[in-house]
Design an enzyme around this catalytic site. Structure first.
Site, short mmCIF file in Angstrom:
data_model
loop_
_atom_site.label_atom_id
_atom_site.label_comp_id
_atom_site.label_asym_id
_atom_site.label_seq_id
_atom_site.Cartn_x
_atom_site.Cartn_y
_atom_site.Cartn_z
N HIS A 280 0.83 -1.20 0.00
CA HIS A 280 0.00 0.00 0.00
C HIS A 280 0.87 1.25 0.00
O HIS A 280 0.63 2.19 -0.77
CB HIS A 280 -0.91 0.00 1.23
CG HIS A 280 -1.74 1.23 1.37
ND1 HIS A 280 -2.78 1.55 0.53
CD2 HIS A 280 -1.68 2.25 2.27
CE1 HIS A 280 -3.33 2.69 0.89
NE2 HIS A 280 -2.68 3.14 1.95
N GLN B 81 -6.64 14.98 1.93
CA GLN B 81 -5.36 14.45 2.40
C GLN B 81 -4.19 14.98 1.57
O GLN B 81 -3.14 15.33 2.12
CB GLN B 81 -5.40 12.92 2.36
CG GLN B 81 -4.16 12.24 2.89
CD GLN B 81 -4.28 10.72 2.85
OE1 GLN B 81 -5.28 10.17 2.40
NE2 GLN B 81 -3.25 10.03 3.31
N LYS C 51 -9.01 12.33 7.76
CA LYS C 51 -9.15 11.06 8.46
C LYS C 51 -10.05 11.11 9.68
O LYS C 51 -10.48 10.05 10.17
CB LYS C 51 -7.76 10.58 8.91
CG LYS C 51 -6.76 10.34 7.79
CD LYS C 51 -6.93 8.98 7.18
CE LYS C 51 -5.77 8.64 6.27
NZ LYS C 51 -5.85 7.27 5.74
#
Length: 444
Positions: free
Chosen positions: A147, A253, A266
């Site tokens: 990721h 973000q 978040k």
């Protein structure tokens, strides 16, 4: 590390007198026995603790009133009488094991106490759930190298993986107040974004809303301020694991994350599964933790033979999506990806140890997030931003709909399970995106 010894509670041949626990498909056979907080739907009873068995819940409030239990198990059961699992989490692994053994003995086929214990069962179809614990603090990590690399390629094509990733379990302090149990509905977040063709940011709803497939780690016993937790003792401070969806607004973000990392992107919603699976239940599904020989190896405080031998988990993780149109048409949720927690670059124990190495004190009920879990192949990506290559290659669903990022009305479902002689599952965690709240921020 806590090396739970396999015992009769793990026996694959063990059967329960609760028939639904024996069908081979349930997430909750007698070998599991995860904990959660529930109450009957539509009632006014206080929230209280239960243990999942098949399609039933063993009400621990009723069990405590029975007087059938003694010793450490009785102490552990007494700690289950409030509206959260924090008091149980604050005990040590000997108490957790004693209660597990007692409950397994009550629920096993042929148990003499079956007539009495059967009166304490509540069908799952009749209940609603609350958070398993009062979460005082929440830290989200970044433990999937796949990721991290995939995201890095989108933002830094020439330098996708920053050098500290190989050395430091990267994390940030998240917002515990917006964590909710499965079934959470939340409004599309708003904030600042910076269009590439603009000299200044703009304010408005996120257009690049995403999910994150994660494993949640509930802390058990804490540590005193200033007292780091050694790696080989780290799992003594872990009560169990759950599923976690840490929703993310990727456009917010991208603008805000430098220099201090995630903030509004978040903190608007995170969703956990109702059931916490104990590390003891997962003992048969431990794997060696590995690091490629050519990669930098952990510093001494993050290295041990025990962690190398069994620091990983063979835990399957799945993401499904059900759009509003699919629900209207009676179509089931569709799988987007399937991966495994064994790909995690850092182990659960390493996260706990690194979190406390500077003297930080962890407390019972604190939640650590693993970070998005992705595997080495695109089909194992744990977020839409990876699956769609930053929104450039939309996912096409079976009904013809396409998704670059989440739309209003989308429901995301995460599932997790260990597959072997017995299936040990986590249930599921679901969440739904609602339209943005009417803009009170700029209204005059």
């Amino acid at each position: 590390m806590t090396a739970y010894t396999l015992n009769e509670t793990h026996d694959p041949a063990r059967r329960s007198w609760v028939d639904s626990a024996n069908d081979g498909k349930t997430d909750f056979p007698i070998q599991n026995l995860p904990y959660g907080i529930f109450r009957r739907r539509g009632g006014d009873d206080p929230w209280h603790a239960g243990v999942a068995i098949g399609d039933q819940i063993l009400d621990l409030r009723c069990a405590a009133a029975s007087g059938l239990i003694q010793g450490r198990a009785a102490t552990a059961l007494a700690a289950c009488q409030g509206e959260t699992l924090n008091p149980l989490m604050a005990l040590d692994s000997r108490h957790w094991s004693a209660l597990r053994a007692t409950l397994s003995g009550w629920l096993v086929s042929g148990a003499e106490v079956q007539p009495q214990v059967s009166e304490w069962l509540v069908p799952m179809s009749q209940v609603e759930y609350a958070l398993p614990a009062a979460i005082g603090d929440y830290t989200d990590f970044y433990t999937s190298i796949y990721h991290a690399t995939n995201i890095g390629k989108l933002f830094r094509p020439d330098n996708p993986l920053l050098p500290n990733y190989h050395w430091v379990p990267i994390g940030y302090h998240g917002r515990s107040s917006s964590i909710a149990v499965s079934g959470q509905q939340f409004h599309r977040p708003q904030g600042q974004t910076k269009p590439a063709d603009s000299d200044m940011p703009i304010f408005g709803p996120s257009q690049r809303l995403d999910y994150e497939l994660e494993v949640g780690i509930f802390i058990g016993q804490g540590n005193s301020l200033g007292q780091p937790i050694p790696l080989d003792a780290a799992e003594q401070h872990v009560f169990g694991l759950c599923l976690l969806n840490d929703w993310s607004a990727r456009d917010l973000q991208a603008w805000e994350y430098q220099p201090l990392g995630p903030f509004l992107a978040k903190n608007f919603a995170s969703t956990v599964s109702p059931w916490v699976v104990t590390l003891e239940a997962l003992a048969p599904y431990r794997l060696p933790w590995q690091r490629d020989a050519e990669a930098p190896q952990p510093l001494e405080y993050l290295e041990s033979q025990a962690n190398r031998a069994s620091g990983a988990f063979d835990l399957q993780l799945e993401v499904l999506l059900q759009t509003q149109a699919m629900r209207s048409e009676g179509l089931p949720a569709e799988r987007l990806s399937l991966t495994n927690f064994r790909h995690s670059y850092w182990s659960v124990g390493q996260l706990v140890t690194h979190h406390s190495v500077n003297g930080c004190n962890l407390r019972p009920g604190d939640l650590l997030g693993s970070g998005t879990q992705s595997g080495p192949h695109l089909s194992e990506a744990g977020a839409l931003i990876e699956l769609t290559q930053g929104g450039e290659q939309p996912v096409t669903l079976k009904n013809g709909e396409q998704r670059r990022f989440l739309q209003d009305g989308d429901r995301v479902i995460l599932r997790g399970w260990c597959e072997g002689a017995v299936r040990i599952g986590f249930g599921e965690v679901s969440g739904e995106v609602l339209p943005v709240v009417v803009d009170h921020v700029t209204a005059s």
